[in-house]
Motif scaffolding. Structure first.
Motif, short mmCIF file in Angstrom:
data_model
loop_
_atom_site.label_atom_id
_atom_site.label_comp_id
_atom_site.label_asym_id
_atom_site.label_seq_id
_atom_site.Cartn_x
_atom_site.Cartn_y
_atom_site.Cartn_z
N GLU A 291 0.83 -1.21 0.00
CA GLU A 291 0.00 0.00 0.00
C GLU A 291 0.86 1.26 0.00
O GLU A 291 1.90 1.31 0.64
CB GLU A 291 -0.87 -0.03 1.25
N LYS A 292 0.42 2.27 -0.76
CA LYS A 292 1.13 3.54 -0.86
C LYS A 292 0.12 4.68 -0.78
O LYS A 292 -1.00 4.57 -1.29
CB LYS A 292 1.87 3.67 -2.19
N SER A 293 0.55 5.80 -0.21
CA SER A 293 -0.30 7.00 -0.21
C SER A 293 -0.14 7.69 -1.57
O SER A 293 0.82 7.44 -2.31
CB SER A 293 0.11 7.95 0.91
N GLU B 76 3.16 9.42 -1.62
CA GLU B 76 4.28 8.50 -1.89
C GLU B 76 4.36 8.19 -3.39
O GLU B 76 5.45 8.18 -3.96
CB GLU B 76 4.11 7.18 -1.12
N ASP C 189 -7.18 7.63 5.60
CA ASP C 189 -6.69 7.73 6.97
C ASP C 189 -6.48 9.21 7.25
O ASP C 189 -5.45 9.78 6.86
CB ASP C 189 -5.39 6.95 7.14
N ALA D 82 -5.09 11.70 4.40
CA ALA D 82 -4.33 10.91 3.43
C ALA D 82 -5.18 9.79 2.85
O ALA D 82 -6.01 9.20 3.54
CB ALA D 82 -3.08 10.32 4.09
N TYR E 210 -4.73 6.17 0.86
CA TYR E 210 -3.79 5.11 0.53
C TYR E 210 -4.44 4.18 -0.49
O TYR E 210 -5.65 3.94 -0.44
CB TYR E 210 -3.43 4.30 1.78
N TYR E 211 -3.61 3.66 -1.39
CA TYR E 211 -4.10 2.74 -2.40
C TYR E 211 -3.36 1.42 -2.30
O TYR E 211 -2.18 1.38 -1.96
CB TYR E 211 -3.91 3.31 -3.81
N SER E 212 -4.07 0.35 -2.64
CA SER E 212 -3.47 -0.97 -2.72
C SER E 212 -4.10 -1.72 -3.89
O SER E 212 -5.15 -1.30 -4.41
CB SER E 212 -3.68 -1.75 -1.41
#
Length: 94
Positions: free
Chosen positions: A31-33, A36, A66, A69, A71-73
């Motif tokens: 997972e990354k924001s 990121e 969150d 922010a 986040y994606y996965s």
């Protein structure tokens, strides 16, 4: 078979864009924001967000909020398997 061919063609069209493919490759490691991903891709936030929207629409990624922010996965194992194969073929993963 026609339905499956159409679904496969749409799947491949979605990952045929260099920016979307790079996002998926980065998400394959976890997972990354959005921030990121912006930094990893050296791209503007608007461009990354546009590609993430397309990937979300196509069912490749899922968002998680969150606070402020996002986040994606990767959405499922199918996406991960395809990205792993592309990485193995073109990036020489050992």
């Amino acid at each position: 078979m026609t339905t499956n061919a159409t679904e496969a063609a749409n799947f491949l069209k979605a990952i045929s864009h260099e920016g979307r493919l790079m996002i998926l490759c980065h998400l394959a490691s976890g997972e990354k924001s959005v921030t990121e991903l912006d930094n990893l891709l050296s791209a503007r936030q608007a461009a990354v967000s546009q590609q993430l929207s397309r990937l979300r629409l196509e069912g490749f990624v899922v968002p998680r909020r969150d606070g402020k922010a996002i986040y994606y996965s990767l959405a499922d194992d199918r996406s991960r398997r395809i990205i792993d194969l592309v990485y193995d073929l073109f990036c020489g993963r050992d």
